[in-house]
Design an enzyme around this catalytic site. Structure first.
Site, PDB file in Angstrom:
ATOM      1  N   GLU A  95      26.856  54.282  50.257  1.00  0.00           N
ATOM      2  CA  GLU A  95      27.460  54.039  51.559  1.00  0.00           C
ATOM      3  C   GLU A  95      28.958  54.268  51.562  1.00  0.00           C
ATOM      4  OE1 GLU A  95      25.725  50.116  51.514  1.00  0.00           O
ATOM      5  OE2 GLU A  95      27.745  49.262  51.444  1.00  0.00           O
ATOM      6  N   CYS A 116      36.480  54.224  52.991  1.00  0.00           N
ATOM      7  CA  CYS A 116      36.212  53.509  51.752  1.00  0.00           C
ATOM      8  C   CYS A 116      34.988  54.176  51.138  1.00  0.00           C
ATOM      9  CB  CYS A 116      35.946  52.052  52.113  1.00  0.00           C
ATOM     10  SG  CYS A 116      35.334  51.073  50.772  1.00  0.00           S
ATOM     11  N   CYS A 123      26.054  49.137  40.578  1.00  0.00           N
ATOM     12  CA  CYS A 123      27.190  48.852  39.703  1.00  0.00           C
ATOM     13  C   CYS A 123      26.712  48.006  38.534  1.00  0.00           C
ATOM     14  CB  CYS A 123      28.283  48.108  40.466  1.00  0.00           C
ATOM     15  SG  CYS A 123      29.752  47.823  39.444  1.00  0.00           S
ATOM     16  N   CYS A 127      29.475  41.473  39.367  1.00  0.00           N
ATOM     17  CA  CYS A 127      30.278  40.361  39.895  1.00  0.00           C
ATOM     18  C   CYS A 127      29.380  39.492  40.773  1.00  0.00           C
ATOM     19  CB  CYS A 127      31.464  40.890  40.694  1.00  0.00           C
ATOM     20  SG  CYS A 127      32.542  41.930  39.699  1.00  0.00           S
ATOM     21  N   CYS A 130      29.077  40.023  44.784  1.00  0.00           N
ATOM     22  CA  CYS A 130      29.059  41.395  45.293  1.00  0.00           C
ATOM     23  C   CYS A 130      27.645  41.957  45.399  1.00  0.00           C
ATOM     24  CB  CYS A 130      29.896  42.275  44.363  1.00  0.00           C
ATOM     25  SG  CYS A 130      29.805  44.019  44.784  1.00  0.00           S
ATOM     26  N   GLU A 171      32.077  51.034  40.158  1.00  0.00           N
ATOM     27  CA  GLU A 171      33.358  50.807  39.502  1.00  0.00           C
ATOM     28  C   GLU A 171      33.962  52.184  39.195  1.00  0.00           C
ATOM     29  OE1 GLU A 171      35.678  48.403  38.601  1.00  0.00           O
ATOM     30  OE2 GLU A 171      36.593  50.182  37.748  1.00  0.00           O
ATOM     31  N   LEU A 226      41.354  40.964  41.407  1.00  0.00           N
ATOM     32  CA  LEU A 226      41.626  39.839  40.517  1.00  0.00           C
ATOM     33  C   LEU A 226      40.646  38.690  40.792  1.00  0.00           C
ATOM     34  CD1 LEU A 226      43.730  39.756  38.296  1.00  0.00           C
ATOM     35  CD2 LEU A 226      45.149  38.329  39.770  1.00  0.00           C
ATOM     36  N   HIS A 227      40.622  38.220  42.016  1.00  0.00           N
ATOM     37  CA  HIS A 227      39.651  37.214  42.478  1.00  0.00           C
ATOM     38  C   HIS A 227      39.680  35.896  41.724  1.00  0.00           C
ATOM     39  CE1 HIS A 227      38.357  40.674  44.618  1.00  0.00           C
ATOM     40  NE2 HIS A 227      37.446  41.103  43.784  1.00  0.00           N
ATOM     41  N   ASN A 301      32.702  37.794  52.373  1.00  0.00           N
ATOM     42  CA  ASN A 301      31.673  38.232  53.318  1.00  0.00           C
ATOM     43  C   ASN A 301      30.321  37.735  52.819  1.00  0.00           C
ATOM     44  OD1 ASN A 301      31.740  39.808  55.665  1.00  0.00           O
ATOM     45  ND2 ASN A 301      32.609  41.523  54.520  1.00  0.00           N
ATOM     46  N   CYS A 344      31.151  45.927  50.200  1.00  0.00           N
ATOM     47  CA  CYS A 344      30.507  47.012  49.485  1.00  0.00           C
ATOM     48  C   CYS A 344      29.078  46.690  49.077  1.00  0.00           C
ATOM     49  CB  CYS A 344      31.358  47.434  48.285  1.00  0.00           C
ATOM     50  SG  CYS A 344      31.336  46.333  46.897  1.00  0.00           S
TER      51      CYS A 344
HETATM   52  N1  SAH Z   1      34.371  48.022  41.521  1.00  0.00           N
HETATM   53  C1  SAH Z   1      35.645  48.084  42.105  1.00  0.00           C
HETATM   54  C2  SAH Z   1      35.674  48.758  43.449  1.00  0.00           C
HETATM   55  C3  SAH Z   1      34.554  48.438  44.378  1.00  0.00           C
HETATM   56  S1  SAH Z   1      34.332  46.758  44.855  1.00  0.00           S
HETATM   57  C4  SAH Z   1      36.263  46.717  42.198  1.00  0.00           C
HETATM   58  O1  SAH Z   1      35.570  45.737  41.971  1.00  0.00           O
HETATM   59  O2  SAH Z   1      37.452  46.663  42.487  1.00  0.00           O
HETATM   60  C5  SAH Z   1      35.779  46.618  45.813  1.00  0.00           C
HETATM   61  C6  SAH Z   1      35.900  45.466  46.716  1.00  0.00           C
HETATM   62  O3  SAH Z   1      34.717  45.128  47.447  1.00  0.00           O
HETATM   63  C7  SAH Z   1      36.264  44.158  46.070  1.00  0.00           C
HETATM   64  O4  SAH Z   1      37.551  44.057  45.579  1.00  0.00           O
HETATM   65  C8  SAH Z   1      36.175  43.362  47.325  1.00  0.00           C
HETATM   66  O5  SAH Z   1      37.358  43.613  48.034  1.00  0.00           O
HETATM   67  C9  SAH Z   1      35.003  43.912  48.072  1.00  0.00           C
HETATM   68  N2  SAH Z   1      33.871  43.004  48.069  1.00  0.00           N
HETATM   69  C10 SAH Z   1      32.780  42.991  47.275  1.00  0.00           C
HETATM   70  N3  SAH Z   1      31.954  41.980  47.614  1.00  0.00           N
HETATM   71  C11 SAH Z   1      32.537  41.359  48.651  1.00  0.00           C
HETATM   72  C12 SAH Z   1      32.164  40.251  49.460  1.00  0.00           C
HETATM   73  N4  SAH Z   1      31.009  39.610  49.296  1.00  0.00           N
HETATM   74  N5  SAH Z   1      33.016  39.870  50.429  1.00  0.00           N
HETATM   75  C13 SAH Z   1      34.190  40.534  50.645  1.00  0.00           C
HETATM   76  N6  SAH Z   1      34.572  41.581  49.934  1.00  0.00           N
HETATM   77  C14 SAH Z   1      33.755  42.009  48.946  1.00  0.00           C
HETATM   78 FE1  SF4 Z   2      30.935  46.319  40.695  1.00  0.00          FE
HETATM   79 FE2  SF4 Z   2      33.260  46.058  42.027  1.00  0.00          FE
HETATM   80 FE3  SF4 Z   2      31.004  44.910  42.944  1.00  0.00          FE
HETATM   81 FE4  SF4 Z   2      32.145  43.975  40.736  1.00  0.00          FE
HETATM   82  S1  SF4 Z   2      33.033  43.979  42.829  1.00  0.00           S
HETATM   83  S2  SF4 Z   2      29.936  44.342  41.005  1.00  0.00           S
HETATM   84  S3  SF4 Z   2      32.902  45.835  39.789  1.00  0.00           S
HETATM   85  S4  SF4 Z   2      31.399  47.084  42.758  1.00  0.00           S
END
Ligand code: SAH
Ligand code: SF4
Length: 361
Positions: A95, A116, A123, A127, A130, A171, A226-227, A301, A344
Protein backbone atom coordinates in the site's frame (compact mmCIF):
# COMPACT_ATOMS: atom_id res chain seq x y z
CA UNK A 1 18.52 -24.31 -17.73
CA UNK A 2 16.58 -22.40 -15.07
CA UNK A 3 14.42 -19.58 -16.34
CA UNK A 4 16.11 -16.40 -15.10
CA UNK A 5 13.60 -13.64 -14.36
CA UNK A 6 14.08 -10.56 -16.52
CA UNK A 7 15.12 -7.30 -14.87
CA UNK A 8 12.44 -4.62 -15.01
CA UNK A 9 13.58 -1.66 -17.09
CA UNK A 10 12.76 0.70 -14.22
CA UNK A 11 15.20 -1.11 -11.94
CA UNK A 12 18.10 0.17 -14.07
CA UNK A 13 20.03 3.26 -13.13
CA UNK A 14 20.37 5.66 -16.06
CA UNK A 15 24.05 4.69 -16.38
CA UNK A 16 23.13 1.00 -16.57
CA UNK A 17 20.53 1.76 -19.23
CA UNK A 18 23.14 3.73 -21.19
CA UNK A 19 25.54 0.78 -20.99
CA UNK A 20 22.88 -1.74 -22.14
CA UNK A 21 21.94 0.44 -25.10
CA UNK A 22 25.57 0.83 -26.06
CA UNK A 23 25.96 -2.96 -26.02
CA UNK A 24 22.97 -3.11 -28.37
CA UNK A 25 24.72 -0.68 -30.72
CA UNK A 26 22.17 2.10 -30.14
CA UNK A 27 23.03 5.79 -30.39
CA UNK A 28 23.45 7.69 -27.12
CA UNK A 29 20.30 9.81 -27.55
CA UNK A 30 18.12 6.72 -27.09
CA UNK A 31 18.80 6.89 -23.32
CA UNK A 32 17.05 10.26 -23.13
CA UNK A 33 14.19 9.09 -25.32
CA UNK A 34 13.58 5.98 -23.22
CA UNK A 35 13.90 7.69 -19.83
CA UNK A 36 11.47 10.37 -21.04
CA UNK A 37 8.94 7.69 -21.92
CA UNK A 38 9.44 5.95 -18.60
CA UNK A 39 9.51 8.87 -16.17
CA UNK A 40 8.15 11.97 -17.91
CA UNK A 41 5.45 10.61 -20.19
CA UNK A 42 5.06 7.56 -17.97
CA UNK A 43 3.92 5.04 -20.54
CA UNK A 44 3.11 1.49 -19.51
CA UNK A 45 4.55 -0.54 -22.39
CA UNK A 46 7.45 -0.53 -24.84
CA UNK A 47 4.95 -0.39 -27.71
CA UNK A 48 3.92 3.13 -26.68
CA UNK A 49 7.49 4.44 -27.16
CA UNK A 50 6.60 5.60 -30.64
CA UNK A 51 9.81 7.44 -31.51
CA UNK A 52 11.86 4.24 -31.13
CA UNK A 53 12.32 1.95 -34.14
CA UNK A 54 9.85 -0.91 -34.10
CA UNK A 55 12.61 -3.57 -33.83
CA UNK A 56 14.15 -1.84 -30.84
CA UNK A 57 10.80 -1.84 -29.01
CA UNK A 58 10.53 -5.57 -29.67
CA UNK A 59 14.10 -6.16 -28.53
CA UNK A 60 13.60 -4.20 -25.29
CA UNK A 61 10.44 -6.20 -24.59
CA UNK A 62 12.46 -9.41 -24.99
CA UNK A 63 15.28 -8.24 -22.76
CA UNK A 64 13.42 -6.41 -19.99
CA UNK A 65 10.30 -6.82 -17.93
CA UNK A 66 7.91 -3.87 -17.68
CA UNK A 67 5.65 -4.78 -14.78
CA UNK A 68 2.67 -2.80 -13.58
CA UNK A 69 1.09 -2.49 -10.19
CA UNK A 70 -2.54 -3.44 -10.24
CA UNK A 71 -4.73 -1.02 -8.29
CA UNK A 72 -7.04 -3.02 -6.02
CA UNK A 73 -8.69 -0.42 -3.80
CA UNK A 74 -8.58 3.31 -3.05
CA UNK A 75 -9.81 4.70 0.24
CA UNK A 76 -10.34 8.34 1.18
CA UNK A 77 -11.30 11.40 -0.82
CA UNK A 78 -9.65 14.07 -2.99
CA UNK A 79 -9.00 16.54 -0.18
CA UNK A 80 -7.97 14.13 2.57
CA UNK A 81 -5.42 11.38 2.85
CA UNK A 82 -5.94 8.78 0.17
CA UNK A 83 -4.77 5.24 0.50
CA UNK A 84 -3.97 2.96 -2.45
CA UNK A 85 -3.78 -0.81 -2.24
CA UNK A 86 -1.79 -2.47 -5.04
CA UNK A 87 -1.28 -6.05 -6.12
CA UNK A 88 2.22 -6.95 -7.31
CA UNK A 89 2.92 -9.34 -10.18
CA UNK A 90 3.01 -12.24 -7.72
CA UNK A 91 -0.33 -11.42 -5.99
CA UNK A 92 1.28 -9.93 -2.89
CA UNK A 93 -0.40 -6.74 -1.67
CA UNK A 94 1.29 -3.45 -0.80
CA UNK A 95 0.00 0.00 0.00
CA UNK A 96 0.88 3.65 -0.56
CA UNK A 97 -0.66 6.73 1.04
CA UNK A 98 -1.08 10.13 -0.60
CA UNK A 99 -1.07 12.98 1.88
CA UNK A 100 -2.24 16.35 0.53
CA UNK A 101 -0.72 19.72 1.46
CA UNK A 102 0.05 20.10 5.13
CA UNK A 103 2.39 22.24 7.19
CA UNK A 104 5.97 21.04 7.17
CA UNK A 105 6.21 17.51 8.48
CA UNK A 106 9.70 16.61 7.35
CA UNK A 107 10.87 19.24 4.89
CA UNK A 108 11.73 22.79 5.84
CA UNK A 109 9.02 24.41 3.75
CA UNK A 110 5.43 23.33 3.70
CA UNK A 111 5.16 19.82 2.28
CA UNK A 112 2.98 19.69 -0.77
CA UNK A 113 1.86 16.43 -2.28
CA UNK A 114 3.54 13.78 -0.21
CA UNK A 115 3.45 10.06 -0.88
CA UNK A 116 4.23 7.48 1.75
CA UNK A 117 5.57 4.36 0.06
CA UNK A 118 6.26 0.74 0.99
CA UNK A 119 9.60 -1.00 0.64
CA UNK A 120 8.78 -4.59 1.61
CA UNK A 121 5.82 -6.94 1.65
CA UNK A 122 5.14 -7.17 5.38
CA UNK A 123 7.93 -6.56 7.85
CA UNK A 124 10.23 -8.81 9.84
CA UNK A 125 10.77 -6.40 12.74
CA UNK A 126 7.49 -7.05 14.52
CA UNK A 127 6.94 -3.78 16.39
CA UNK A 128 4.08 -4.38 18.78
CA UNK A 129 1.94 -1.43 17.64
CA UNK A 130 2.25 -1.91 13.89
CA UNK A 131 -0.05 -3.66 11.45
CA UNK A 132 2.79 -4.35 8.98
CA UNK A 133 4.60 -6.52 11.47
CA UNK A 134 1.52 -8.56 12.37
CA UNK A 135 1.56 -10.87 9.37
CA UNK A 136 5.32 -11.30 9.18
CA UNK A 137 7.68 -10.71 6.29
CA UNK A 138 7.19 -11.99 2.73
CA UNK A 139 9.80 -10.31 0.53
CA UNK A 140 11.72 -7.19 -0.43
CA UNK A 141 10.31 -4.90 -3.10
CA UNK A 142 12.43 -4.41 -6.20
CA UNK A 143 13.42 -0.90 -7.23
CA UNK A 144 10.79 -0.76 -9.99
CA UNK A 145 8.05 -1.77 -7.53
CA UNK A 146 9.12 1.05 -5.24
CA UNK A 147 9.16 3.62 -8.07
CA UNK A 148 5.94 2.37 -9.63
CA UNK A 149 3.99 3.31 -6.49
CA UNK A 150 4.83 6.94 -7.23
CA UNK A 151 3.98 6.67 -10.93
CA UNK A 152 0.71 4.83 -10.28
CA UNK A 153 -0.44 7.32 -7.63
CA UNK A 154 0.46 10.28 -9.88
CA UNK A 155 -1.56 8.65 -12.63
CA UNK A 156 -4.57 8.15 -10.34
CA UNK A 157 -4.37 11.55 -8.68
CA UNK A 158 -3.51 13.44 -11.87
CA UNK A 159 -0.96 15.58 -10.03
CA UNK A 160 2.79 15.55 -9.65
CA UNK A 161 4.13 14.30 -6.35
CA UNK A 162 6.92 16.37 -4.87
CA UNK A 163 7.69 14.80 -1.54
CA UNK A 164 8.46 11.15 -0.77
CA UNK A 165 8.51 9.45 2.60
CA UNK A 166 9.64 5.84 2.99
CA UNK A 167 7.22 5.13 5.83
CA UNK A 168 4.82 2.63 4.36
CA UNK A 169 5.06 -1.07 4.89
CA UNK A 170 8.47 -2.56 5.62
CA UNK A 171 11.85 -1.49 6.93
CA UNK A 172 13.61 0.47 4.15
CA UNK A 173 17.11 -0.02 5.56
CA UNK A 174 16.63 -3.81 5.55
CA UNK A 175 16.19 -3.55 1.76
CA UNK A 176 19.10 -1.16 1.43
CA UNK A 177 20.33 -1.79 -2.12
CA UNK A 178 16.92 -1.74 -3.82
CA UNK A 179 15.85 1.31 -1.83
CA UNK A 180 19.03 3.20 -2.75
CA UNK A 181 18.65 2.18 -6.40
CA UNK A 182 15.06 3.51 -6.38
CA UNK A 183 16.13 6.73 -4.64
CA UNK A 184 18.80 7.42 -7.26
CA UNK A 185 16.23 7.02 -10.04
CA UNK A 186 13.67 9.15 -8.15
CA UNK A 187 16.32 11.84 -7.67
CA UNK A 188 17.97 11.80 -11.13
CA UNK A 189 16.96 14.67 -13.45
CA UNK A 190 16.39 12.07 -16.18
CA UNK A 191 14.33 10.03 -13.70
CA UNK A 192 11.61 11.60 -11.55
CA UNK A 193 13.75 14.63 -10.73
CA UNK A 194 12.69 14.92 -7.08
CA UNK A 195 15.28 16.69 -4.92
CA UNK A 196 17.10 14.62 -2.29
CA UNK A 197 15.87 17.01 0.42
CA UNK A 198 12.33 16.01 -0.47
CA UNK A 199 13.02 12.32 0.15
CA UNK A 200 12.82 10.97 3.71
CA UNK A 201 13.79 7.46 4.77
CA UNK A 202 12.38 6.17 8.04
CA UNK A 203 13.98 3.42 10.08
CA UNK A 204 13.08 1.61 13.27
CA UNK A 205 16.75 1.73 14.27
CA UNK A 206 19.05 -0.45 12.16
CA UNK A 207 22.19 1.17 13.52
CA UNK A 208 24.80 -0.24 11.07
CA UNK A 209 22.66 0.71 8.07
CA UNK A 210 22.19 4.24 9.44
CA UNK A 211 25.98 4.58 9.30
CA UNK A 212 26.02 3.14 5.79
CA UNK A 213 23.37 5.65 4.74
CA UNK A 214 25.44 8.46 6.26
CA UNK A 215 28.28 7.48 3.93
CA UNK A 216 26.05 7.84 0.84
CA UNK A 217 26.61 11.14 -0.95
CA UNK A 218 22.90 11.96 -1.47
CA UNK A 219 21.52 14.51 1.01
CA UNK A 220 18.28 12.66 1.73
CA UNK A 221 16.53 13.08 5.07
CA UNK A 222 16.41 10.51 7.83
CA UNK A 223 13.59 9.85 10.29
CA UNK A 224 14.24 7.53 13.21
CA UNK A 225 11.25 5.78 14.76
CA UNK A 226 12.16 6.13 18.41
CA UNK A 227 8.81 5.54 20.15
CA UNK A 228 10.52 5.27 23.51
CA UNK A 229 13.22 7.27 25.26
CA UNK A 230 14.65 4.39 27.33
CA UNK A 231 15.70 0.79 26.59
CA UNK A 232 13.00 -0.34 28.95
CA UNK A 233 10.19 1.21 26.93
CA UNK A 234 11.68 0.40 23.52
CA UNK A 235 12.25 -3.23 24.51
CA UNK A 236 8.56 -3.55 25.32
CA UNK A 237 7.33 -2.43 21.92
CA UNK A 238 10.24 -2.74 19.46
CA UNK A 239 12.12 -6.05 19.32
CA UNK A 240 14.89 -4.38 17.22
CA UNK A 241 16.03 -2.63 20.41
CA UNK A 242 17.34 -5.94 21.75
CA UNK A 243 19.71 -6.08 18.80
CA UNK A 244 20.65 -2.38 18.68
CA UNK A 245 19.93 -0.70 21.98
CA UNK A 246 19.37 2.99 22.49
CA UNK A 247 23.05 3.79 23.03
CA UNK A 248 24.05 2.00 19.84
CA UNK A 249 21.22 3.68 17.94
CA UNK A 250 21.95 7.18 19.21
CA UNK A 251 25.65 6.91 18.40
CA UNK A 252 24.76 5.82 14.85
CA UNK A 253 22.56 8.95 14.74
CA UNK A 254 25.53 11.05 15.97
CA UNK A 255 27.54 9.64 13.08
CA UNK A 256 24.72 10.45 10.66
CA UNK A 257 24.33 14.08 11.68
CA UNK A 258 28.09 14.57 11.61
CA UNK A 259 28.02 13.55 7.93
CA UNK A 260 24.86 15.28 6.71
CA UNK A 261 23.60 18.81 6.48
CA UNK A 262 19.96 18.05 7.31
CA UNK A 263 18.52 17.67 10.75
CA UNK A 264 17.10 14.29 11.51
CA UNK A 265 13.60 13.69 12.81
CA UNK A 266 12.52 11.44 15.65
CA UNK A 267 9.16 9.80 15.07
CA UNK A 268 7.34 9.08 18.29
CA UNK A 269 3.97 7.31 18.38
CA UNK A 270 2.12 8.20 21.57
CA UNK A 271 0.62 5.10 23.19
CA UNK A 272 -1.44 5.49 26.37
CA UNK A 273 0.32 4.24 29.49
CA UNK A 274 3.31 2.89 27.55
CA UNK A 275 5.48 5.80 26.41
CA UNK A 276 3.46 8.95 27.09
CA UNK A 277 4.69 9.87 30.59
CA UNK A 278 6.48 13.10 31.55
CA UNK A 279 9.68 11.14 32.27
CA UNK A 280 9.77 9.88 28.67
CA UNK A 281 9.12 13.39 27.35
CA UNK A 282 12.03 14.79 29.37
CA UNK A 283 14.43 12.09 28.20
CA UNK A 284 13.23 12.39 24.61
CA UNK A 285 14.00 16.11 24.80
CA UNK A 286 17.54 15.25 25.94
CA UNK A 287 18.10 12.88 23.01
CA UNK A 288 16.68 15.41 20.57
CA UNK A 289 18.90 18.17 21.92
CA UNK A 290 22.01 15.99 21.68
CA UNK A 291 21.29 15.48 17.96
CA UNK A 292 19.58 18.81 17.18
CA UNK A 293 16.72 16.61 15.99
CA UNK A 294 13.13 17.56 15.37
CA UNK A 295 10.39 15.47 16.97
CA UNK A 296 7.23 14.38 15.23
CA UNK A 297 4.61 13.07 17.66
CA UNK A 298 2.00 10.72 16.20
CA UNK A 299 -1.07 9.70 18.18
CA UNK A 300 -1.35 5.90 17.99
CA UNK A 301 -3.77 4.64 15.33
CA UNK A 302 -5.92 1.75 16.47
CA UNK A 303 -4.96 -1.55 14.85
CA UNK A 304 -7.57 -4.27 15.01
CA UNK A 305 -6.36 -7.10 17.18
CA UNK A 306 -3.88 -4.98 19.17
CA UNK A 307 -4.40 -3.93 22.75
CA UNK A 308 -2.99 -0.38 22.67
CA UNK A 309 -4.85 2.92 22.69
CA UNK A 310 -4.01 6.57 22.08
CA UNK A 311 -3.62 8.98 25.00
CA UNK A 312 -6.20 11.73 25.58
CA UNK A 313 -5.73 14.96 23.63
CA UNK A 314 -4.72 16.62 26.91
CA UNK A 315 -1.94 14.11 27.50
CA UNK A 316 -0.72 14.44 23.91
CA UNK A 317 -0.53 18.20 24.30
CA UNK A 318 1.19 17.99 27.68
CA UNK A 319 3.82 15.72 26.15
CA UNK A 320 4.31 18.21 23.31
CA UNK A 321 4.57 21.15 25.71
CA UNK A 322 7.36 19.46 27.70
CA UNK A 323 9.40 19.10 24.50
CA UNK A 324 8.71 22.66 23.44
CA UNK A 325 9.54 24.05 26.87
CA UNK A 326 12.92 22.42 26.40
CA UNK A 327 13.41 24.27 23.12
CA UNK A 328 12.80 21.24 20.87
CA UNK A 329 11.16 21.74 17.45
CA UNK A 330 8.25 19.37 17.89
CA UNK A 331 4.95 18.82 16.10
CA UNK A 332 1.91 16.78 16.99
CA UNK A 333 0.45 15.15 13.91
CA UNK A 334 -3.21 15.91 13.29
CA UNK A 335 -5.84 13.23 12.87
CA UNK A 336 -5.33 13.00 9.11
CA UNK A 337 -6.01 9.53 7.83
CA UNK A 338 -7.15 8.02 11.12
CA UNK A 339 -10.60 7.28 9.68
CA UNK A 340 -9.18 5.35 6.74
CA UNK A 341 -6.65 3.30 8.66
CA UNK A 342 -3.74 5.28 7.28
CA UNK A 343 -1.09 3.80 9.53
CA UNK A 344 1.23 1.52 7.69
CA UNK A 345 0.01 -1.95 6.82
CA UNK A 346 -3.54 -1.50 8.06
CA UNK A 347 -5.39 -1.57 4.75
CA UNK A 348 -3.47 -4.59 3.52
CA UNK A 349 -4.13 -6.41 6.76
CA UNK A 350 -7.88 -5.83 6.43
CA UNK A 351 -7.93 -6.95 2.82
CA UNK A 352 -5.88 -10.06 3.54
CA UNK A 353 -8.22 -10.97 6.39
CA UNK A 354 -11.28 -10.44 4.23
CA UNK A 355 -9.86 -12.52 1.39
CA UNK A 356 -9.06 -15.32 3.79
CA UNK A 357 -12.61 -15.20 5.16
CA UNK A 358 -13.95 -15.39 1.62
CA UNK A 359 -11.74 -18.37 0.89
CA UNK A 360 -12.80 -20.24 4.02
CA UNK A 361 -16.61 -19.79 3.59
N1 SAH B 1 9.94 0.48 9.25
C1 SAH B 1 10.15 1.86 9.24
C2 SAH B 1 9.28 2.61 8.26
C3 SAH B 1 7.86 2.16 8.18
S1 SAH B 1 6.87 2.25 9.64
C4 SAH B 1 10.00 2.45 10.62
O1 SAH B 1 9.55 1.75 11.51
O2 SAH B 1 10.37 3.61 10.77
C5 SAH B 1 6.81 3.99 9.75
C6 SAH B 1 5.82 4.59 10.65
O3 SAH B 1 4.52 3.99 10.62
C7 SAH B 1 6.15 4.56 12.11
O4 SAH B 1 7.18 5.38 12.52
C8 SAH B 1 4.86 5.16 12.55
O5 SAH B 1 4.98 6.54 12.31
C9 SAH B 1 3.81 4.57 11.67
N2 SAH B 1 2.97 3.63 12.37
C10 SAH B 1 3.04 2.28 12.42
N3 SAH B 1 2.05 1.78 13.18
C11 SAH B 1 1.34 2.83 13.61
C12 SAH B 1 0.17 2.96 14.42
N4 SAH B 1 -0.48 1.91 14.90
N5 SAH B 1 -0.27 4.21 14.67
C13 SAH B 1 0.35 5.31 14.15
N6 SAH B 1 1.42 5.23 13.38
C14 SAH B 1 1.92 4.01 13.09
FE1 SF4 C 1 8.34 -2.85 10.58
FE2 SF4 C 1 8.40 -0.17 10.85
FE3 SF4 C 1 6.16 -1.57 11.39
FE4 SF4 C 1 8.26 -1.78 13.00
S1 SF4 C 1 7.04 0.09 12.61
S2 SF4 C 1 7.01 -3.50 12.26
S3 SF4 C 1 9.95 -1.67 11.56
S4 SF4 C 1 7.14 -1.35 9.41
Amino acid sequence: MANVAKTDIRSLQIEELREKLRELGQPNYRVGQISDWLYKKQVESFEEMTDLPHELRGLLAKLFAFDRLELVRVLGSEDTTRKFLFRLGDVNLIESVLIPASPALYGEKSDRRTICISTQVGCAYGCKFCASGLEGFSRNLRANEIIDQILAVEREGGEKIDNIVFMGMGEPLANFDNVMCAIRIINAPSGLGIGARRITVSTSGLAPQIRKLADEPLQIRLAVSLHGATDNVRNQIMPINRRYNLDTLLSACDYYVAHKKQRLTFEYILIAGVNDGDDQANLLAQHARRLSAKVNLIPYNTVQGLEWSRPSRNRQEKFLSILRADGIAATLRSEKGHDIDAACGQLRLQTNRKERRQITV
